[in-house]
Design a protein around this motif. Structure first.
Motif, PDB file in Angstrom:
ATOM      1  N   UNK A  56       0.895  -1.026   0.008  1.00  0.00           N
ATOM      2  CA  UNK A  56      -0.059   0.003  -0.094  1.00  0.00           C
ATOM      3  C   UNK A  56       0.925   1.252   0.123  1.00  0.00           C
ATOM      4  N   UNK A  57       1.690   1.241   0.696  1.00  0.00           N
ATOM      5  CA  UNK A  57       2.799   2.367   0.871  1.00  0.00           C
ATOM      6  C   UNK A  57       3.379   2.648  -0.626  1.00  0.00           C
ATOM      7  N   UNK A  58       3.881   1.636  -1.131  1.00  0.00           N
ATOM      8  CA  UNK A  58       4.300   1.749  -2.637  1.00  0.00           C
ATOM      9  C   UNK A  58       3.237   2.214  -3.808  1.00  0.00           C
ATOM     10  N   UNK A  59       2.066   1.547  -3.563  1.00  0.00           N
ATOM     11  CA  UNK A  59       1.058   1.921  -4.498  1.00  0.00           C
ATOM     12  C   UNK A  59       0.675   3.451  -4.333  1.00  0.00           C
ATOM     13  N   UNK A  60       0.521   3.926  -3.054  1.00  0.00           N
ATOM     14  CA  UNK A  60       0.025   5.242  -2.919  1.00  0.00           C
ATOM     15  C   UNK A  60       1.072   6.261  -2.985  1.00  0.00           C
ATOM     16  N   UNK A  61       2.370   6.184  -2.485  1.00  0.00           N
ATOM     17  CA  UNK A  61       3.304   7.106  -2.380  1.00  0.00           C
ATOM     18  C   UNK A  61       4.422   6.721  -3.472  1.00  0.00           C
ATOM     19  N   UNK A  62       4.615   5.662  -4.089  1.00  0.00           N
ATOM     20  CA  UNK A  62       5.684   5.160  -4.986  1.00  0.00           C
ATOM     21  C   UNK A  62       7.068   5.019  -4.014  1.00  0.00           C
ATOM     22  N   UNK A  63       7.058   5.014  -2.654  1.00  0.00           N
ATOM     23  CA  UNK A  63       8.215   4.612  -1.801  1.00  0.00           C
ATOM     24  C   UNK A  63       8.292   3.259  -1.369  1.00  0.00           C
ATOM     25  N   UNK A  64       9.637   2.727  -1.379  1.00  0.00           N
ATOM     26  CA  UNK A  64       9.669   1.509  -0.991  1.00  0.00           C
ATOM     27  C   UNK A  64      10.199   1.507   0.398  1.00  0.00           C
ATOM     28  N   UNK A  65       9.152   1.219   1.308  1.00  0.00           N
ATOM     29  CA  UNK A  65       9.352   1.565   2.853  1.00  0.00           C
ATOM     30  C   UNK A  65       8.864   0.075   3.610  1.00  0.00           C
ATOM     31  N   UNK A  66       9.423  -0.158   4.631  1.00  0.00           N
ATOM     32  CA  UNK A  66       9.024  -1.226   5.288  1.00  0.00           C
ATOM     33  C   UNK A  66       8.679  -0.762   6.962  1.00  0.00           C
ATOM     34  N   UNK A  67       7.521  -0.873   7.522  1.00  0.00           N
ATOM     35  CA  UNK A  67       7.158  -0.400   8.605  1.00  0.00           C
ATOM     36  C   UNK A  67       8.196  -0.822   9.632  1.00  0.00           C
ATOM     37  N   UNK A  68       8.208  -0.025  10.625  1.00  0.00           N
ATOM     38  CA  UNK A  68       9.439  -0.093  11.620  1.00  0.00           C
ATOM     39  C   UNK A  68       8.396  -0.870  13.118  1.00  0.00           C
ATOM     40  N   UNK A  69       7.444  -0.404  13.302  1.00  0.00           N
ATOM     41  CA  UNK A  69       6.548  -0.844  14.261  1.00  0.00           C
ATOM     42  C   UNK A  69       5.108  -0.977  14.036  1.00  0.00           C
ATOM     43  N   UNK A  70       4.274  -1.666  14.947  1.00  0.00           N
ATOM     44  CA  UNK A  70       3.094  -1.566  15.018  1.00  0.00           C
ATOM     45  C   UNK A  70       2.536  -0.779  16.275  1.00  0.00           C
ATOM     46  N   UNK A  71       1.777   0.434  15.805  1.00  0.00           N
ATOM     47  CA  UNK A  71       1.493   1.423  16.652  1.00  0.00           C
ATOM     48  C   UNK A  71       0.192   0.895  17.655  1.00  0.00           C
ATOM     49  N   UNK A  72      -0.788   0.348  16.784  1.00  0.00           N
ATOM     50  CA  UNK A  72      -2.009  -0.168  17.385  1.00  0.00           C
ATOM     51  C   UNK A  72      -2.980  -0.736  16.427  1.00  0.00           C
ATOM     52  N   UNK A  73      -4.306  -1.232  17.207  1.00  0.00           N
ATOM     53  CA  UNK A  73      -5.277  -1.822  16.222  1.00  0.00           C
ATOM     54  C   UNK A  73      -6.481  -1.032  16.639  1.00  0.00           C
ATOM     55  N   UNK A  74      -7.111  -0.437  15.543  1.00  0.00           N
ATOM     56  CA  UNK A  74      -8.287   0.132  15.618  1.00  0.00           C
ATOM     57  C   UNK A  74      -9.653  -0.896  15.444  1.00  0.00           C
ATOM     58  N   UNK A  75     -10.558  -0.946  15.973  1.00  0.00           N
ATOM     59  CA  UNK A  75     -11.868  -1.479  15.486  1.00  0.00           C
ATOM     60  C   UNK A  75     -12.923  -0.429  15.444  1.00  0.00           C
ATOM     61  N   UNK A  76     -13.506  -0.269  14.454  1.00  0.00           N
ATOM     62  CA  UNK A  76     -14.221   1.024  13.870  1.00  0.00           C
ATOM     63  C   UNK A  76     -15.416   0.612  13.019  1.00  0.00           C
ATOM     64  N   UNK A  77     -16.605   1.160  13.131  1.00  0.00           N
ATOM     65  CA  UNK A  77     -17.751   0.987  12.210  1.00  0.00           C
ATOM     66  C   UNK A  77     -17.804   2.466  11.504  1.00  0.00           C
ATOM     67  N   UNK A  78     -17.916   2.352  10.150  1.00  0.00           N
ATOM     68  CA  UNK A  78     -18.164   3.537   9.595  1.00  0.00           C
ATOM     69  C   UNK A  78     -19.575   3.937   9.462  1.00  0.00           C
TER      70      UNK A  78
END
Length: 153
Positions: free
Chosen positions: A52-74
């Motif tokens: 997703x980072x590559x598709x949306x920004x063109x950058x080749x990046x690997x995440x460093x950390x998990x920040x958290x998990x959100x459960x949400x209903x639109x």
């Protein structure tokens, strides 16, 4: 009742005091979001985030950390479980979105983003708040069980 939430990933990309946001058109309106998207079949969460980072920004990046998990209903009733990652890079580099849904990318301060009326969802601001709180978890929390993912993380 069977629960089938959409599984998504998002990433706070930080450099020089600014965060990277993608600008996309949703229902004719320009909105801001972190680089984000849906988990695909046979894909690890980390591989999904890299894609997703590559598709949306063109950058080749690997995440460093998990920040958290959100459960949400639109508002329309669609349930989401969103895995939020972070990535630290040295400079606010130029971007070249590969996804035609992305109009452009912006490097903005956290305050500029959180005060905007263009946020795609409340999760954009909540993600920044969680990241600012210092929440960081190692990627070793993730384990692929049984068959290996197509794209290793």
């Amino acid at each position: 009742m069977f629960f089938t939430p959409h599984i998504t990933v998002a990433c706070i990309v930080h450099a020089q005091g600014k965060l990277l946001v993608v600008e996309e058109r949703i229902d004719g309106k320009l909105t801001w979001n972190q680089p984000a998207g849906h988990l695909e079949a046979d894909e690890s969460l980390i591989a999904a985030m890299k894609r997703e980072i590559c598709e949306e920004t063109g950058l080749d990046l690997t995440p460093d950390y998990l920040v958290g998990v959100h459960q949400w209903t639109a508002k329309d009733g669609t349930p989401f479980i969103r895995f939020l990652f972070s990535c630290e890079i040295e400079t606010c580099c130029s971007t070249t979105p590969q996804d035609s849904d992305i109009e452009r990318c912006h490097w903005l301060t956290p305050m500029q983003i959180m005060e905007s009326t263009q946020l795609r969802s409340p999760l954009v601001a909540e993600s920044i708040k969680l990241w600012q709180s210092g929440s960081r978890h190692p990627l070793t929390l993730f384990h692929w069980f049984e068959s290996p993912p197509q794209t290793p993380y």
